[in-house]
Design an enzyme around this catalytic site. Structure first.
Site, PDB file in Angstrom:
ATOM      1  N   GLN A 123     -31.959   2.921  27.582  1.00 45.33           N
ATOM      2  CA  GLN A 123     -32.032   2.925  25.908  1.00 45.33           C
ATOM      3  C   GLN A 123     -32.963   1.749  25.581  1.00 45.33           C
ATOM      4  O   GLN A 123     -32.866   0.782  25.826  1.00 45.33           O
ATOM      5  CB  GLN A 123     -30.744   2.614  25.188  1.00 45.33           C
ATOM      6  CG  GLN A 123     -30.961   1.976  23.851  1.00 45.33           C
ATOM      7  CD  GLN A 123     -29.512   1.750  23.123  1.00 45.33           C
ATOM      8  OE1 GLN A 123     -28.540   2.579  22.900  1.00 45.33           O
ATOM      9  NE2 GLN A 123     -29.285   0.552  22.988  1.00 45.33           N
ATOM     10  N   GLY A 124     -34.341   2.150  25.020  1.00 49.04           N
ATOM     11  CA  GLY A 124     -35.271   1.135  24.658  1.00 49.04           C
ATOM     12  C   GLY A 124     -35.079   0.822  23.332  1.00 49.04           C
ATOM     13  O   GLY A 124     -35.884   1.046  22.578  1.00 49.04           O
ATOM     14  N   SER A 158     -30.469  -1.568  29.807  1.00 47.59           N
ATOM     15  CA  SER A 158     -29.287  -1.407  30.670  1.00 47.59           C
ATOM     16  C   SER A 158     -29.566  -0.303  31.701  1.00 47.59           C
ATOM     17  O   SER A 158     -30.106   0.883  31.256  1.00 47.59           O
ATOM     18  CB  SER A 158     -27.955  -1.220  30.203  1.00 47.59           C
ATOM     19  OG  SER A 158     -26.993  -1.123  31.205  1.00 47.59           O
ATOM     20  N   GLU A 241     -17.683   6.005  20.036  1.00 50.79           N
ATOM     21  CA  GLU A 241     -17.610   4.969  21.090  1.00 50.79           C
ATOM     22  C   GLU A 241     -17.419   3.567  20.560  1.00 50.79           C
ATOM     23  O   GLU A 241     -17.106   2.705  21.457  1.00 50.79           O
ATOM     24  CB  GLU A 241     -18.717   5.260  21.896  1.00 50.79           C
ATOM     25  CG  GLU A 241     -18.645   6.344  23.052  1.00 50.79           C
ATOM     26  CD  GLU A 241     -19.166   7.729  22.042  1.00 50.79           C
ATOM     27  OE1 GLU A 241     -19.596   7.499  21.074  1.00 50.79           O
ATOM     28  OE2 GLU A 241     -18.736   8.626  22.724  1.00 50.79           O
TER      29      GLU A 241
END
Lengths: 387, 366
Positions: A123-124, A158, A241
């Site tokens: 994820q950027g 990550s 989430e």
């Protein structure tokens, strides 16, 4: 494909437990610790092969289509088994975002490649100058013909060391208010101009990386949700989430270790220490009660709101306090790296050690919005305090 | 048919109306250091509403509802500083009678809903049984000793006195007007009276026994835990009210040409009070969810009373801080709520005392 929702909650829980016990290797039972793809890919493929990889996706795309009640149970069973997070961005974010905002071509192309493990996503979003203030991001994408040319610097990415794809928030219009000029773009990392530089964390993990994008190209067809609509797309990505971030599972596991350390260190008969453990047990119990109330709402099919911020704050701060008392109780052994020797025998926590727990517990108070940002949200959105 | 939740919601709404129509903090202010610590006409209203009988079983002449219903009423009433005298008479006194097994039980319980029997449990401080002895005399008993902490004692019709006899603790219903009974009082933090009772050779008959040695100590222990849960609801109501007062103030008070509610340091402090209040509500819900099961009641009471006491004290302190100097004045109503919190949190065991019970039950290292 199996209709998991047709099972009773208890039957589903047992099915999940059986699957985990049969297929998840012990070296992945490291709780919050980050695990590299080389160690986790067999488990990933096993989940995919048996249909347990994508709990939230619809069945026609290879998912389990779990309703929230069952989804929570599945997450609980992961936590109970202490399974570490594996390359999850594709399943967790890319799939749902494409299903909500993507084109039929994007869905048909990318979703099967996520399930097969061929495409590994990261994820950027965050940048050196845009952390909590994400909308201040400066990575730019300019359109040349049918290509986005992207330049920028992402950080805290990550899984970037193992990923081969990155979804990027980039500025595509500098003339409008900052949230209005951002686009959501899918980028293949396997090209010149992409440089991944690992960041070693305070507890020694190489979980995160910086990702430098220098004249990196993506076809305009990789735009998701329309030009300059990326902020809205990104907002939709943190859905169900978020609830899990407020679950007491991290605190419970840390409490188990705290009690073991108290016994090993002979402090379980020290009234001053026992009193402080009792307070944390009570905090954990009442946090669980709050979480359970929200889980019931979700099970009943109700929507949820800013209570997830409340839960996130209490869950992460209580978890951190538990690790702090654990280290204090350990005394001088708390200053050791690795396994701590006690008179009654060493504290065996697998690869984990007390120092690592203590340091690892800092992260949840920062990622997914710092606890201070969540307090800002509650102050404005729930308490209605003035800006 | 009305569900349990409907009844809870209806009772809460009624209690809100009682508070809205009542004298609120002004009334509490005018009653300070006045006996009996509540407006006698308010007792009439509580009787008319049937609330004195909420926790009295139907077969004993009451309404036969449970702790959730009483908790909903008290949570709202405390927002108007109107929880007394429901707590000593309709909760603690009534529940001790309910759990009794002696001959005095039924007749007294039947008089509770109409306010004819106002029974106050005679205790010593910190929930201890009082130092009172019972000696057999003339086919009855002679009671002597003192009880240092008798909430509701000054205006009770009956004192429920646990007394040590040779064969164990017996619980007697002593008419407050009996010869040999002396009632005095101390003032609690909220300027309501705490009764103190001395018994000098007080003669009571066997018919005055509420609970025999087989049941007396359990009856007292259960009633105390039930009352702790209802008191926790009152403390939650007080927390909610003080937080609302504080947020209102932060939205009108200006300094440096800005509303103080816009300052981030103060916002975060207020958010922490909100979070604590939410957590207290969850602990109360846990306490109420046990349904009065004797096996789980002690833990339910420990968690609810401990958390709600702790939270209310924090909200009280920080509400003063967030109000600034005005919060430190006698003129501002906030102080009345703070003192009520100090009274209720200390009664029947504060947060530290509940935590000690939690440890004694073996939960700390579980």
């Amino acid at each position: 494909m199996r209709d998991w929702n047709a099972l009773s909650d208890e039957a589903f829980r047992l099915a999940a437990r059986d699957f985990i016990e049969a297929h998840c290797p012990t070296h992945l039972r490291r709780g919050e610790e980050h695990v590299r793809w080389a160690q986790s890919k067999d488990w990933y493929h096993a989940m995919a092969a048996h249909g347990w990889l994508a709990p939230g996706w619809p069945m026609e795309h290879g998912g389990m289509a779990l309703k929230p009640a069952k989804h929570l149970i599945y997450l609980e069973e992961w936590a109970r088994a202490g399974i570490s997070r594996v390359m999850e961005q594709g399943v967790l974010n890319v799939g749902p975002v494409l299903l909500a905002h993507g084109t039929p071509d994007q869905i048909a192309h990318y979703l099967p490649r996520i399930l097969s493990g061929e495409d590994l996503w990261c994820q950027g979003f965050s940048e050196p100058g845009a952390g909590s203030d994400l909308a201040g991001l400066r990575t730019e994408a300019r359109i040349e013909g049918d290509t986005f040319v992207i330049n920028g610097h992402k950080i805290w990415t990550s899984g970037a060391v193992d990923a081969n794809h990155i979804f990027v928030l980039a500025r595509t219009d500098k003339t409008v208010k900052k949230q209005a000029g951002i686009s959501f773009i899918l980028v293949d990392m396997n090209q010149p101009g992409v440089t991944v530089k690992p960041i070693v964390t305070v507890n020694g993990d190489a979980e995160f990386a910086e990702v430098f994008l220098d004249d990196v190209c993506a076809p305009v067809g990789n735009l998701v949700g329309g030009l300059n609509n990326g902020w809205r797309v990104a907002q939709s990505l943190l859905g169900f989430e978020r609830v899990w971030a407020g679950s007491p599972h991290m605190g419970r596991q840390a409490m188990d270790r705290l009690v073991r350390v108290a016994r090993l260190a002979g402090r379980d008969r020290d009234p001053a220490i026992v009193d402080r453990i009792a307070q944390l047990q009570l905090d954990l119990a009442d946090n669980s009660e709050m979480y359970e109330r929200l889980a019931q709402e979700i099970r009943a099919g109700h929507s949820f709101g800013f209570e997830v911020s409340t839960l996130k704050i209490v869950a992460t701060e209580t978890y951190a306090r538990i690790t702090e008392l654990t280290l204090e109780i350990a005394g001088e052994q708390g200053g050791l790296a690795g396994e701590a020797p006690f008179a009654d025998g060493p504290l065996l926590l697998g690869k984990a050690d007390l120092l690592r727990d203590y340091l690892t517990a800092r992260a949840p108070m920062i990622y997914g919005g710092t606890v201070q940002i969540h307090r800002n949200i509650l102050a404005k959105r729930v308490l209605g305090l003035p800006a | 048919m009305a569900t349990e939740n409907d009844i809870v919601a209806e009772l809460a709404a009624s209690a809100q109306r009682v508070v809205a129509d009542g004298p609120g903090p002004t009334g509490a202010r005018s009653r300070r250091s006045q006996l009996p610590g509540y407006d006698p006409s308010y007792l009439g209203l509580l009787t008319d509403l049937g609330w004195l009988g909420i926790l009295v079983p139907e077969e004993d002449g009451g309404i036969g509802l449970g702790l959730p219903e009483m908790a909903a009423v008290v949570r709202e009433l405390e927002k108007g500083l109107m929880g007394e005298p429901l707590l000593p008479y309709a909760v603690l006194g009534a529940r001790v009678l309910v759990h009794g097994d002696g001959p005095a039980r039924a007749a007294l319980l039947a008089q509770v809903p109409a306010g004819e029997c106002l029974a106050a449990l005679a205790l010593d401080f910190n929930g201890a049984l009082p130092a009172v002895t019972a000696v057999p005399a003339d086919g009855g008993w002679r009671l002597s000793g003192q009880a240092g902490s008798v909430v509701g004692g000054v205006s009770a019709t009956h004192l429920l006195v646990p007394a040590q006899a040779a064969d164990g603790v017996r619980l007697f219903a002593v008419p407050a007007s009996s010869p040999g009974v002396t009632r005095t009082h101390l003032w609690r933090a909220d300027d309501t009276p705490l009764g103190q009772v001395a018994l000098a050779e007080v003669v009571v008959g066997n018919g005055e026994v509420v609970a025999t040695p087989a049941a007396a100590e359990t009856a007292v222990a259960r009633a105390l835990d039930e009352t702790r849960i209802v008191a926790a609801a009152g403390l939650l109501g007080l927390s909610e009210h003080m937080l609302a007062m504080t947020l209102d103030y932060m939205g009108v008070r200006k300094q440096y040409d800005q509303l103080i509610g816009s300052f981030q340091a103060l916002q975060h402090k207020a958010v922490d009070l909100y979070i604590d209040k939410e957590r207290a509500a969850a602990a109360l819900q846990f306490g109420l969810a046990t349904g009065g099961d004797p096996a789980t009641l002690p833990l339910a009471a420990v968690r609810a009373k401990g958390r709600c006491s702790d939270t209310a004290c924090r909200v009280a302190r920080d509400s003063i801080q967030l109000h600034g100097a005005i919060g430190f004045t006698d003129e501002h109503d906030l102080g009345l709520y703070v003192k009520r919190v100090l009274t209720l949190s200390a009664w029947l065991g504060n947060a530290g005392e509940q935590r000690r019970r939690f440890i004694d039950m073996g939960w700390a290292l579980a």
